[in-house]
Motif scaffolding. Structure first.
Motif, PDB file in Angstrom:
ATOM      1  N   LEU A   1      59.312  32.974 142.483  1.00 35.39           N
ATOM      2  CA  LEU A   1      58.437  33.135 141.327  1.00 35.39           C
ATOM      3  C   LEU A   1      58.236  31.830 140.571  1.00 35.39           C
ATOM      4  O   LEU A   1      57.127  31.530 140.100  1.00 35.39           O
ATOM      5  N   SER A   2      59.306  31.065 140.436  1.00 35.94           N
ATOM      6  CA  SER A   2      59.170  29.804 139.696  1.00 35.94           C
ATOM      7  C   SER A   2      58.204  28.856 140.391  1.00 35.94           C
ATOM      8  O   SER A   2      57.451  28.117 139.740  1.00 35.94           O
ATOM      9  N   ALA A   3      58.196  28.860 141.742  1.00 31.67           N
ATOM     10  CA  ALA A   3      57.272  27.994 142.483  1.00 31.67           C
ATOM     11  C   ALA A   3      55.819  28.376 142.208  1.00 31.67           C
ATOM     12  O   ALA A   3      54.946  27.516 142.032  1.00 31.67           O
ATOM     13  N   ARG A   4      55.573  29.674 142.171  1.00 35.46           N
ATOM     14  CA  ARG A   4      54.205  30.114 141.934  1.00 35.46           C
ATOM     15  C   ARG A   4      53.811  29.943 140.469  1.00 35.46           C
ATOM     16  O   ARG A   4      52.670  29.597 140.159  1.00 35.46           O
ATOM     17  N   MET A   5      54.760  30.183 139.590  1.00 38.56           N
ATOM     18  CA  MET A   5      54.439  30.161 138.161  1.00 38.56           C
ATOM     19  C   MET A   5      54.170  28.749 137.630  1.00 38.56           C
ATOM     20  O   MET A   5      53.432  28.579 136.659  1.00 38.56           O
ATOM     21  N   THR A   6      54.756  27.752 138.261  1.00 35.89           N
ATOM     22  CA  THR A   6      54.630  26.391 137.724  1.00 35.89           C
ATOM     23  C   THR A   6      53.399  25.634 138.230  1.00 35.89           C
ATOM     24  O   THR A   6      53.137  24.516 137.782  1.00 35.89           O
ATOM     25  N   ARG A   7      52.664  26.200 139.157  1.00 42.05           N
ATOM     26  CA  ARG A   7      51.494  25.490 139.686  1.00 42.05           C
ATOM     27  C   ARG A   7      50.453  25.178 138.609  1.00 42.05           C
ATOM     28  O   ARG A   7      49.928  24.064 138.552  1.00 42.05           O
ATOM     29  N   PRO A   8      50.069  26.128 137.749  1.00 41.85           N
ATOM     30  CA  PRO A   8      49.021  25.812 136.762  1.00 41.85           C
ATOM     31  C   PRO A   8      49.548  25.144 135.496  1.00 41.85           C
ATOM     32  O   PRO A   8      48.774  24.938 134.556  1.00 41.85           O
ATOM     33  N   VAL A   9      50.821  24.814 135.469  1.00 43.34           N
ATOM     34  CA  VAL A   9      51.397  24.301 134.229  1.00 43.34           C
ATOM     35  C   VAL A   9      50.797  22.947 133.862  1.00 43.34           C
ATOM     36  O   VAL A   9      50.474  22.687 132.690  1.00 43.34           O
ATOM     37  N   ALA A  10      50.645  22.051 134.858  1.00 45.80           N
ATOM     38  CA  ALA A  10      50.223  20.667 134.575  1.00 45.80           C
ATOM     39  C   ALA A  10      48.877  20.592 133.858  1.00 45.80           C
ATOM     40  O   ALA A  10      48.762  19.932 132.814  1.00 45.80           O
ATOM     41  N   PRO A  11      47.810  21.230 134.367  1.00 46.95           N
ATOM     42  CA  PRO A  11      46.530  21.127 133.635  1.00 46.95           C
ATOM     43  C   PRO A  11      46.590  21.745 132.245  1.00 46.95           C
ATOM     44  O   PRO A  11      45.952  21.251 131.313  1.00 46.95           O
ATOM     45  N   ILE A  12      47.344  22.817 132.110  1.00 51.79           N
ATOM     46  CA  ILE A  12      47.440  23.445 130.787  1.00 51.79           C
ATOM     47  C   ILE A  12      48.156  22.528 129.819  1.00 51.79           C
ATOM     48  O   ILE A  12      47.757  22.368 128.659  1.00 51.79           O
ATOM     49  N   VAL A  13      49.234  21.879 130.284  1.00 55.36           N
ATOM     50  CA  VAL A  13      49.987  20.966 129.423  1.00 55.36           C
ATOM     51  C   VAL A  13      49.108  19.799 128.986  1.00 55.36           C
ATOM     52  O   VAL A  13      49.110  19.387 127.821  1.00 55.36           O
ATOM     53  N   ALA A  14      48.341  19.278 129.934  1.00 55.11           N
ATOM     54  CA  ALA A  14      47.466  18.144 129.605  1.00 55.11           C
ATOM     55  C   ALA A  14      46.421  18.542 128.571  1.00 55.11           C
ATOM     56  O   ALA A  14      46.149  17.814 127.606  1.00 55.11           O
ATOM     57  N   ALA A  15      45.820  19.725 128.762  1.00 57.38           N
ATOM     58  CA  ALA A  15      44.818  20.185 127.808  1.00 57.38           C
ATOM     59  C   ALA A  15      45.434  20.427 126.444  1.00 57.38           C
ATOM     60  O   ALA A  15      44.848  20.089 125.404  1.00 57.38           O
ATOM     61  N   ALA A  16      46.629  21.020 126.412  1.00 53.10           N
ATOM     62  CA  ALA A  16      47.304  21.266 125.141  1.00 53.10           C
ATOM     63  C   ALA A  16      47.607  19.957 124.435  1.00 53.10           C
ATOM     64  O   ALA A  16      47.501  19.860 123.205  1.00 53.10           O
ATOM     65  N   ALA A  17      47.978  18.910 125.199  1.00 56.34           N
ATOM     66  CA  ALA A  17      48.256  17.607 124.590  1.00 56.34           C
ATOM     67  C   ALA A  17      46.997  17.026 123.964  1.00 56.34           C
ATOM     68  O   ALA A  17      47.041  16.430 122.878  1.00 56.34           O
ATOM     69  N   ASP A  18      45.859  17.209 124.646  1.00 57.67           N
ATOM     70  CA  ASP A  18      44.603  16.717 124.085  1.00 57.67           C
ATOM     71  C   ASP A  18      44.260  17.433 122.785  1.00 57.67           C
ATOM     72  O   ASP A  18      43.830  16.818 121.807  1.00 57.67           O
ATOM     73  N   VAL A  19      44.434  18.749 122.779  1.00 54.71           N
ATOM     74  CA  VAL A  19      44.146  19.515 121.561  1.00 54.71           C
ATOM     75  C   VAL A  19      45.072  19.093 120.445  1.00 54.71           C
ATOM     76  O   VAL A  19      44.664  18.943 119.289  1.00 54.71           O
ATOM     77  N   ALA A  20      46.360  18.896 120.784  1.00 54.65           N
ATOM     78  CA  ALA A  20      47.316  18.461 119.769  1.00 54.65           C
ATOM     79  C   ALA A  20      46.942  17.098 119.215  1.00 54.65           C
ATOM     80  O   ALA A  20      47.215  16.786 118.047  1.00 54.65           O
TER      81      ALA A  20
END
Length: 729
Positions: free
Chosen positions: A447-466
């Motif tokens: 589950l962790s392998a599948r769950m972490t795939r979309p993390v990178a783009p979301i983190v980058a977008a969240a950093a931009d918003v922040a």
């Protein structure tokens, strides 16, 4: 081109390492959470199961102890009454008088023993002395000094053709030609019938001089005197000579167990009662109680398991000398195992020899345990204690309620048997954990392998918003939670500008809302730099109370009504203070209280207990002042806004749906009714009794969903609760 590729690979490496690290962390976290959940749940279930099993076993042992104690007490009373009734039988009066007269005529004329017969009597006592020495007791001179006693023992013991345990079968002596033989032939059958009981081992008649003039079983105490004879220091002599004359008319007395030499030094329990002829005491009747009589009560006729004592449980009686008065179950079931366990204790080896010799633990086995010591001191002992063989047991012990015998009854069960279900339960928990943890670890890695795939783009977008970039647009990451996050993040960036514009208006609205309920000075302080609106938010259960009957009563002036109202308010505040509930407002007829303020819990159960107590307090206060007071209550919990209205007062203002709903329920409640909103009623269902209420409508004609509080299950309701549709006359 190679440089660009290399640069891209180098820039992606930290990100890949970060994702791999997050994946491992997520795997470890999921596994750790599963392990912790299993351990916590297992530990919680273990402690709850242990407490439940222990309390259940203790309760069962308490019941066993009480039941056996009552059985012993009733058995002692029954035997006492039976002996008293036998003492009043005409055969006892005739027996003492006629046997006594016949005994006085012995020793003269033909009713004498020859030298050879006298020698036989003396020789027979040599065997008695040997048996007493084998029992570990001193062997005093037991040969009767009275010629009449020796005469009776020769003809009714030595010349008795029946075995020792059947000597009562002799009715007519072939060797005795005295008047005593005639009396014996006439009265013995009737006296044997009077002694015919499974609990009676022997019946004695004692005249007023203390001489044993008759015995059904014909033992070596026949013809002896309890005042001057060889048994003058026995418990039997003490009971007959000292206690019987002082006992009330019609009451028998007990002589506690002792090693009675005429009974082959076996333990003997006697019951004695005075025999009276025309209000004159002419002697006493004495009955010896069998060991089996008391054992039948303590062992339930050896049906231990059928009566709830399991494989190791037992009930036994201990005297004030800490010696057993009933036989141990462990000895009755397995004597060899009993002796083996006894050898492991620090008990004198002589005890084991005597138990084997007499085939009984009565008056031999010491039971000086902490449980027995506490019970002898008058306390009820319930808990763990080592028993007389050093076994770790759950034990219940208390005194037997008898005015003459200082006995303790003990009920016990081996801890190993008591905790057996707990061990089985623990083993099942461990097996479940052993299977569950590896499965969870494997699933966590996948589950962790599948769950972490979309993390990178979301983190980058969240950093931009922040960073203030509100034009971020994420691609479609799928129809799942991450896709939802991406879509919501896209929506968020478009909403932030609108929220920024609306924030100021919202702040003004909040300030206006607070000003409607709180003083401007408090709002200014909270909305300034030192406070925030969020500091006022809380959860609580509101109890709104309306009391009628204090005013507009005939003969009650306004001043008295005001005084009664103030006193009633104080009464309700005392109940609130006792439970830690805060007063919101209070007047002579209207009261509002809040439970759970400044705590994370709305305290619904505390509010219910407060409402029930208040109902009782209002009713009792009305009876005290001579007025018929009625009340209506409403309860509701939820989020509220609460604050001190004045800095130098302890008066609180509360606003919110919970406050409004509680007041609304109070207004539609019937006299003597406590209405609870549905959300709070659900929280109270486990510990409180609530009844459905139908047909409730508010002032606008809208239906109201509520239930009526009656009280806690198994307890009578303090408040008077009326179902919907009931009318109070």
């Amino acid at each position: 081109m190679s440089e660009v590729t290399s640069s891209a690979a180098g820039s992606d490496a930290p990100e890949l390492r970060q994702r791999r690290s997050l994946r491992r962390s997520l795997t470890y976290t999921l596994t750790a959470v599963a392990l912790l959940s299993v351990l916590l749940l297992g530990a919680l279930n273990y402690w709850q199961a242990r407490d439940l099993i222990t309390s259940t076993v203790k309760a069962a042992l308490v019941d066993q102890q009480i039941t056996r104690s009552q059985a012993v007490e009733s058995g002692l009373d029954r035997l006492r009454n039976e002996v008293s009734l036998r003492a009043a039988a005409p055969a006892m009066v005739d027996g003492i008088e006629e046997f006594g007269e016949a005994l006085q005529g012995l020793g003269a004329g033909s009713a004498v023993l020859t030298e050879e017969q006298e020698a036989e009597v003396v020789d027979a006592y040599a065997q008695v002395d040997s048996a007493i020495e084998e029992a570990g007791l001193d062997a005093p001179d037991l040969v009767p000094a009275s010629a009449a006693a020796r005469y009776l023992q020769y003809h009714y013991i030595l010349q008795n053709p029946n075995p020792p345990d059947e000597r009562d079968a002799l009715v007519v002596s072939e060797t005795d030609g005295s008047a005593y033989a005639e009396v014996h032939a006439a009265l013995h059958p009737q006296l044997v019938r009077l002694a015919a009981s499974p609990a009676i081992a022997n019946l004695l008649l004692v005249d007023r001089s203390g001489t044993i003039v008759y015995s059904t079983d014909k033992r070596i105490d026949l013809g002896t005197n309890l005042v001057t004879g060889p048994y003058r220091d026995s418990a039997l002599a003490n009971a007959v000579v000292r206690q019987v004359p002082a006992a009330p008319v019609g009451e028998a007395v007990y002589a506690d167990y002792e090693r009675y030499l005429p009974a082959a030094a076996e333990p003997a329990l006697f019951v004695a009662a005075a025999v009276r002829s025309e209000a004159t005491t002419i002697g006493a009747v004495v009955v010896q109680i069998t060991l089996e009589g008391l054992d039948a009560i303590t062992t339930s006729n050896r049906e231990w398991e059928a009566t709830g004592l399991g494989e190791t449980g037992e009930a036994y009686v201990v005297g004030s000398d800490s010696l057993m008065r009933s036989t141990s179950r462990l000895w009755l079931e397995d004597p060899q195992a009993y002796l083996a366990d006894l050898a492991e204790t620090d008990v004198d080896p002589e005890v084991a020899r005597l138990i084997e010799l007499f085939d009984s633990t009565v008056l031999v086995q010491p039971a000086d345990t902490p449980a027995v010591a506490a019970a002898l001191d008058g306390d009820l002992f319930v808990g763990r204690s080592e028993n007389y063989l050093g076994h770790n047991t759950l034990t219940v012990a208390s005194r037997v309620n008898d005015r003459q015998l200082d006995w303790v009854l003990v009920a016990s069960l081996d801890v190993g048997e008591a905790t057996g279900p707990l061990r089985s339960y623990t083993l099942r928990l461990l097996l479940v954990a052993a299977v569950l943890i590896p499965v969870v670890a494997i699933l966590a890695a996948i589950l962790s392998a599948r769950m972490t795939r979309p993390v990178a783009p979301i983190v980058a977008a969240a950093a931009d918003v922040a960073g203030g970039e509100l034009t971020v647009e994420l691609p479609d990451l799928g129809r799942n939670e991450f896709g939802d996050v991406a879509r919501r993040l896209n929506t968020l960036t478009s909403d932030l500008r609108e929220r920024e514009a609306a924030l100021e208006a919202e702040e003004r609205g909040i300030t206006t809302l607070l000003l409607s309920a709180l003083p401007p000075r408090l709002v200014q302080r909270l909305r300034g730099e030192t406070g925030q609106v969020g500091e006022l938010l809380d959860t609580a259960t509101i109890v709104a109370i309306s009391v009628e009957g204090l005013v507009n009563e005939t003969g009650i002036d306004a001043d008295s009504a005001l005084e009664f109202g103030v006193r009633l308010s104080r009464e309700l505040e005392l109940v609130a203070d006792d439970l830690g509930i805060e007063r919101v407002r209070s007047s002579s007829g209207e009261h509002v209280f809040a439970a759970g303020l400044a705590t994370p819990d709305p305290a619904s159960s505390m509010a219910a207990e407060f409402a029930v107590r208040v109902a009782g307090r209002i009713e009792s206060y009305g009876e005290q002042i001579g007025l018929e007071l009625t009340y209506q209550m409403g309860m509701c919990g939820g989020e509220v806004v609460a604050a001190v209205l004045e800095a130098d007062q302890l008066t609180y203002g509360v606003i919110g749906d919970a406050m409004r709903n509680a007041v609304a329920l109070q207004s539609v409640a019937r006299p003597g009714q406590i209405l609870v909103c549905e959300e709070t009623a659900v929280a109270l269902e486990r510990d409180w009794t609530l009844s459905s209420v139908s047909g409730l409508v508010d002032l606008r004609g809208e239906p109201v969903n509520a239930r009526a509080l009656a009280g806690q299950p198994g307890q009578p309701a303090t408040a008077t609760v009326y179902e919907a549709g009931a009318a109070k006359e």
